[in-house]
Design a protein around this motif. Structure first.
Motif, PDB file in Angstrom:
ATOM      1  N   VAL A 147     -26.378  44.105  22.890  1.00 22.78           N
ATOM      2  CA  VAL A 147     -26.604  43.943  21.570  1.00 22.78           C
ATOM      3  C   VAL A 147     -26.466  45.393  20.695  1.00 22.78           C
ATOM      4  CG1 VAL A 147     -28.636  43.550  19.977  1.00 22.78           C
ATOM      5  CG2 VAL A 147     -28.397  42.321  21.974  1.00 22.78           C
ATOM      6  N   GLY A 148     -25.979  45.439  19.460  1.00 25.16           N
ATOM      7  CA  GLY A 148     -25.730  46.460  19.008  1.00 25.16           C
ATOM      8  C   GLY A 148     -24.778  47.606  19.532  1.00 25.16           C
ATOM      9  N   LEU A 149     -23.734  47.188  20.350  1.00 30.12           N
ATOM     10  CA  LEU A 149     -22.743  48.233  20.733  1.00 30.12           C
ATOM     11  C   LEU A 149     -21.389  48.129  20.038  1.00 30.12           C
ATOM     12  CD1 LEU A 149     -23.318  47.771  24.829  1.00 30.12           C
ATOM     13  CD2 LEU A 149     -24.443  49.235  23.019  1.00 30.12           C
ATOM     14  N   THR A 167     -19.516  42.989  16.569  1.00 31.56           N
ATOM     15  CA  THR A 167     -19.375  42.415  15.166  1.00 31.56           C
ATOM     16  C   THR A 167     -18.546  43.665  14.407  1.00 31.56           C
ATOM     17  OG1 THR A 167     -21.422  41.345  15.156  1.00 31.56           O
ATOM     18  CG2 THR A 167     -20.570  41.717  13.105  1.00 31.56           C
ATOM     19  N   HIS A 168     -18.824  44.649  14.629  1.00 33.86           N
ATOM     20  CA  HIS A 168     -18.094  46.008  13.882  1.00 33.86           C
ATOM     21  C   HIS A 168     -16.771  45.567  14.145  1.00 33.86           C
ATOM     22  CE1 HIS A 168     -17.943  50.115  12.264  1.00 33.86           C
ATOM     23  NE2 HIS A 168     -16.727  49.587  12.346  1.00 33.86           N
ATOM     24  N   LEU A 169     -16.215  45.605  15.407  1.00 31.95           N
ATOM     25  CA  LEU A 169     -14.769  45.677  15.970  1.00 31.95           C
ATOM     26  C   LEU A 169     -14.037  44.382  15.465  1.00 31.95           C
ATOM     27  CD1 LEU A 169     -14.342  47.091  19.450  1.00 31.95           C
ATOM     28  CD2 LEU A 169     -13.364  47.951  17.229  1.00 31.95           C
ATOM     29  N   ARG A 171     -20.988  61.844  13.303  1.00 31.28           N
ATOM     30  CA  ARG A 171     -20.251  61.019  12.195  1.00 31.28           C
ATOM     31  C   ARG A 171     -20.909  60.299  11.285  1.00 31.28           C
ATOM     32  NH1 ARG A 171     -15.711  57.620  11.524  1.00 31.28           N
ATOM     33  NH2 ARG A 171     -14.524  58.850  12.889  1.00 31.28           N
ATOM     34  N   LYS A 172     -22.081  59.901  11.816  1.00 31.89           N
ATOM     35  CA  LYS A 172     -23.020  58.789  11.016  1.00 31.89           C
ATOM     36  C   LYS A 172     -23.845  59.791  10.213  1.00 31.89           C
ATOM     37  CE  LYS A 172     -22.505  54.797  13.093  1.00 31.89           C
ATOM     38  NZ  LYS A 172     -21.944  53.566  12.534  1.00 31.89           N
ATOM     39  N   ALA A 173     -24.116  60.894  10.595  1.00 33.19           N
ATOM     40  CA  ALA A 173     -25.096  61.942   9.722  1.00 33.19           C
ATOM     41  C   ALA A 173     -24.043  62.265   8.773  1.00 33.19           C
ATOM     42  CB  ALA A 173     -25.438  63.178  10.637  1.00 33.19           C
ATOM     43  N   VAL A 225     -26.056  51.488  19.699  1.00 31.48           N
ATOM     44  CA  VAL A 225     -25.509  52.383  18.351  1.00 31.48           C
ATOM     45  C   VAL A 225     -26.400  52.224  17.430  1.00 31.48           C
ATOM     46  CG1 VAL A 225     -23.597  52.764  16.994  1.00 31.48           C
ATOM     47  CG2 VAL A 225     -23.197  52.313  19.175  1.00 31.48           C
ATOM     48  N   ARG A 226     -26.774  50.721  17.355  1.00 32.07           N
ATOM     49  CA  ARG A 226     -27.683  50.331  16.440  1.00 32.07           C
ATOM     50  C   ARG A 226     -28.977  51.283  16.269  1.00 32.07           C
ATOM     51  NH1 ARG A 226     -28.230  44.559  16.510  1.00 32.07           N
ATOM     52  NH2 ARG A 226     -26.166  44.731  15.257  1.00 32.07           N
ATOM     53  N   GLU A 227     -29.470  51.484  17.576  1.00 32.29           N
ATOM     54  CA  GLU A 227     -30.912  52.299  17.335  1.00 32.29           C
ATOM     55  C   GLU A 227     -30.329  53.848  16.977  1.00 32.29           C
ATOM     56  OE1 GLU A 227     -32.793  51.983  21.276  1.00 32.29           O
ATOM     57  OE2 GLU A 227     -33.017  49.876  21.022  1.00 32.29           O
TER      58      GLU A 227
HETATM   59  P1  ADP Z   1     -23.050  43.994  18.067  1.00 33.52           P
HETATM   60  O1  ADP Z   1     -22.397  42.978  17.156  1.00 33.52           O
HETATM   61  O2  ADP Z   1     -22.386  44.307  19.474  1.00 33.52           O
HETATM   62  O3  ADP Z   1     -24.619  43.575  18.382  1.00 33.52           O
HETATM   63  P2  ADP Z   1     -22.923  45.548  15.803  1.00 33.52           P
HETATM   64  O4  ADP Z   1     -21.301  45.435  15.673  1.00 33.52           O
HETATM   65  O5  ADP Z   1     -23.544  44.918  14.799  1.00 33.52           O
HETATM   66  O6  ADP Z   1     -23.351  45.353  17.271  1.00 33.52           O
HETATM   67  O7  ADP Z   1     -23.055  47.319  15.685  1.00 33.52           O
HETATM   68  C1  ADP Z   1     -24.432  47.602  15.489  1.00 33.52           C
HETATM   69  C2  ADP Z   1     -24.143  48.786  14.408  1.00 33.52           C
HETATM   70  O8  ADP Z   1     -23.621  49.819  15.066  1.00 33.52           O
HETATM   71  C3  ADP Z   1     -23.381  48.689  13.279  1.00 33.52           C
HETATM   72  O9  ADP Z   1     -23.928  49.191  12.112  1.00 33.52           O
HETATM   73  C4  ADP Z   1     -22.142  49.190  13.529  1.00 33.52           C
HETATM   74  O10 ADP Z   1     -21.407  49.659  12.554  1.00 33.52           O
HETATM   75  C5  ADP Z   1     -22.569  50.320  14.343  1.00 33.52           C
HETATM   76  N1  ADP Z   1     -21.646  50.783  15.534  1.00 33.52           N
HETATM   77  C6  ADP Z   1     -21.479  50.176  16.664  1.00 33.52           C
HETATM   78  N2  ADP Z   1     -20.528  50.775  17.445  1.00 33.52           N
HETATM   79  C7  ADP Z   1     -20.085  51.881  16.648  1.00 33.52           C
HETATM   80  C8  ADP Z   1     -18.993  52.859  17.017  1.00 33.52           C
HETATM   81  N3  ADP Z   1     -18.458  52.994  18.218  1.00 33.52           N
HETATM   82  N4  ADP Z   1     -18.798  53.723  15.870  1.00 33.52           N
HETATM   83  C9  ADP Z   1     -19.652  53.448  14.628  1.00 33.52           C
HETATM   84  N5  ADP Z   1     -20.242  52.319  14.415  1.00 33.52           N
HETATM   85  C10 ADP Z   1     -20.813  51.786  15.597  1.00 33.52           C
END
Ligand code: ADP
Ligand code: MG
Length: 450
Positions: free
Chosen positions: A158-160, A163-165, A292-294, A317-319
């Motif tokens: 979760v949160g890796l 969905t983003h990709l 990057r996020k900062a 990454v979500r955390e």
């Molecule tokens: P999952 O679908 O695997 O649970 P998400 O795609 O929803 O996770 O990612 C959770 C958050 O972390 C999103 O806001 C996403 O943009 C961000 N995120 C995850 N991996 C990265 C990454 N490698 N670079 C930038 N942002 C990331």
């Protein structure tokens, strides 16, 4: 049925959580068809025909019209009928928002907005060791959909970034190949839409709808577990698209082999393309993501603060994003410089030290990761599961409070020198092999979770 010239068939999000995907153009066609029974043809062509469906935002259908005269006519005469037809078509109460022509009336303008959530693009994705393969294969699919890696199956915790990709794939294809029919849907929505179609005896429509797309992306495919009817339908959709060279992309929280109650034939299909795992982000990647996020948040962080965060927040990454959002708010309220003390005071609640893990917990986690049984892991037979066993010993030593001999007895009362040897072997390999190091990091991240 009216056509909306030049408007690409896209799936866009609706609902604040962004989970519901609906093809707005198809919805609009459906609405117009329904209106034919209540509005005279010439009136319909003149007024309703001028409407551009723009977006579905939650339960609001956003429509654009070219001139004020349309706006007034539609507001006073047809709004109620349109809302009724839209509610009918969607099977839930839907209201309409009318606006004077703007962005969506000119689909061909250069900077047209991305049809899928725009924060999910490849440019915004930070790649590193643990997600590189997933990132590269996603880009490859976006460049040449249907040609290689079909289906692409991405999996990870979760949160890796799954969905983003997958959304970045959709955005990239939509950007480069406007007009391409792309469906991005979660397995849950797919299931719900199917149920609705069955109830209203419109399965044919549902079927042809999905089988006409050129790229089908299904997120959280593990949701299909145990849903026989949906699996059946999805299987045929999959085969029909795949057989015609259409691209399929699937995201899941586990690999196909571990989705329980999944028909074998679907599992076979999922496994016939490329399966890539997104692992827990390693330290270097966490640092890059924090930096990057900062920057995106406009936060100025010194290197030592970036490092401090990346060392402490390890599990997703979500955390990391959550931590930065907190910092941003804290900074806005308090002002001043963001140094380590400041970060510590703001992030303290989410950094509460987790309980120290125990040897059995390490063993369960390692057995799970390497897909061996607990008996194999803790058994005496040297040849079986040697690497997982050494990894489990190493992690027990590094991450639990147990002594060498306590660990030894946890592994069938081996001599404690076996444990010392295992720690040394694993340490050496960790330093040499990045892939192996990444596995250890992901296990450590899991152990660090409360
Ligand atoms: P999952 O679908 O695997 O649970 P998400 O795609 O929803 O996770 O990612 C959770 C958050 O972390 C999103 O806001 C996403 O943009 C961000 N995120 C995850 N991996 C990265 C990454 N490698 N670079 C930038 N942002 C990331
Ligand atoms: Mg997701």
């Amino acid at each position: 049925m009216l056509n909306v010239p030049g408007y690409p068939q896209v799936w866009i999000t609706g609902g604040s959580a962004g989970r519901r995907f609906m093809q707005v153009r198809d919805l609009w066609n459906d609405v117009v068809e329904r209106l034919q029974t209540s509005i005279e043809a010439s009136e319909l062509a003149c007024w309703v025909g001028a409407v551009q469906p723009c977006a579905l935002e939650g339960d609001v259908l956003v429509l654009e019209v070219p001139a004020r005269v349309h706006l007034e006519r539609l507001e006073t005469r047809y709004r109620v009928s349109i809302e009724a037809a839209a509610s009918d078509a969607r099977g839930r109460r839907t209201s309409v928002s009318l606006a004077l022509g703007g962005a969506c009336a000119k689909p061909s303008r250069a900077a047209s907005p991305l049809p899928f959530p725009s924060r999910y693009t490849f440019e915004r994705f930070v790649a590193g060791e643990s997600n590189r393969l997933a990132f590269q294969s996603s880009r490859c699919v976006a460049e040449r959909p249907g040609e290689r890696f079909n289906p692409l199956f991405l999996w990870g915790g979760v949160g890796l970034g799954k969905t983003h990709l997958v959304t970045a794939i959709a955005n990239a294809i939509a950007g480069r190949m406007p007009g391409k029919r792309i469906a991005l849907v979660s397995a849950e929505v797919f299931t719900n839409e199917l149920i609705r179609a069955i109830r209203s005896e419109r399965t044919e429509g549902f079927r042809s709808h999905f089988r006409r797309v050129e790229v089908l992306i299904v997120d959280d495919i593990q949701f299909l577990a145990g849903k026989e009817r949906t699996q059946e339908e999805f299987f045929h959709t999959f085969d029909s698209l795949h057989g015609n060279g259409k691209q399929l992309v699937l995201a899941s929280d586990r690999p196909p082999s571990e989705i329980v109650n999944l028909e074998q034939r679907l599992r076979d299909r999922f496994e016939c393309g490329l399966i890539t795992e997104i692992g827990f982000p390693e330290y270097t990647l966490r640092k890059a993501i924090v930096a990057r996020k900062a920057e995106l948040l406009g936060l100025r962080l010194e290197d030592d603060v970036v490092e401090w965060i990346a060392e402490r927040i390890v599990s997703s990454v979500r955390e990391l994003e959550g931590a930065l959002a907190r910092l941003a708010i804290g900074h806005e309220l308090r002002g001043g410089e963001i140094d380590r003390a400041f970060a510590a005071s703001i992030l303290e609640p989410i950094l509460r030290a987790p309980e120290a893990p125990t040897v059995p917990r390490v063993q369960r986690l390692v057995a799970d990761r390497f897909r061996v049984t607990l008996e194999e892991l803790t058994g005496r037979r040297r040849s079986v599961a040697l690497v997982p066993r050494q990894v489990a010993m190493y992690l027990s030593r590094k991450r639990t409070a147990a002594t060498f001999s306590e660990i030894a007895s946890g592994f069938g009362s081996r001599n404690h020198s076996t444990v010392m040897h295992a720690v040394k072997v694993v340490e050496e390999r960790r330093a040499l092999e990045p892939g192996f190091a990444a596995i250890l990091e992901s296990l450590e991240a899991k152990l660090a979770r409360v």
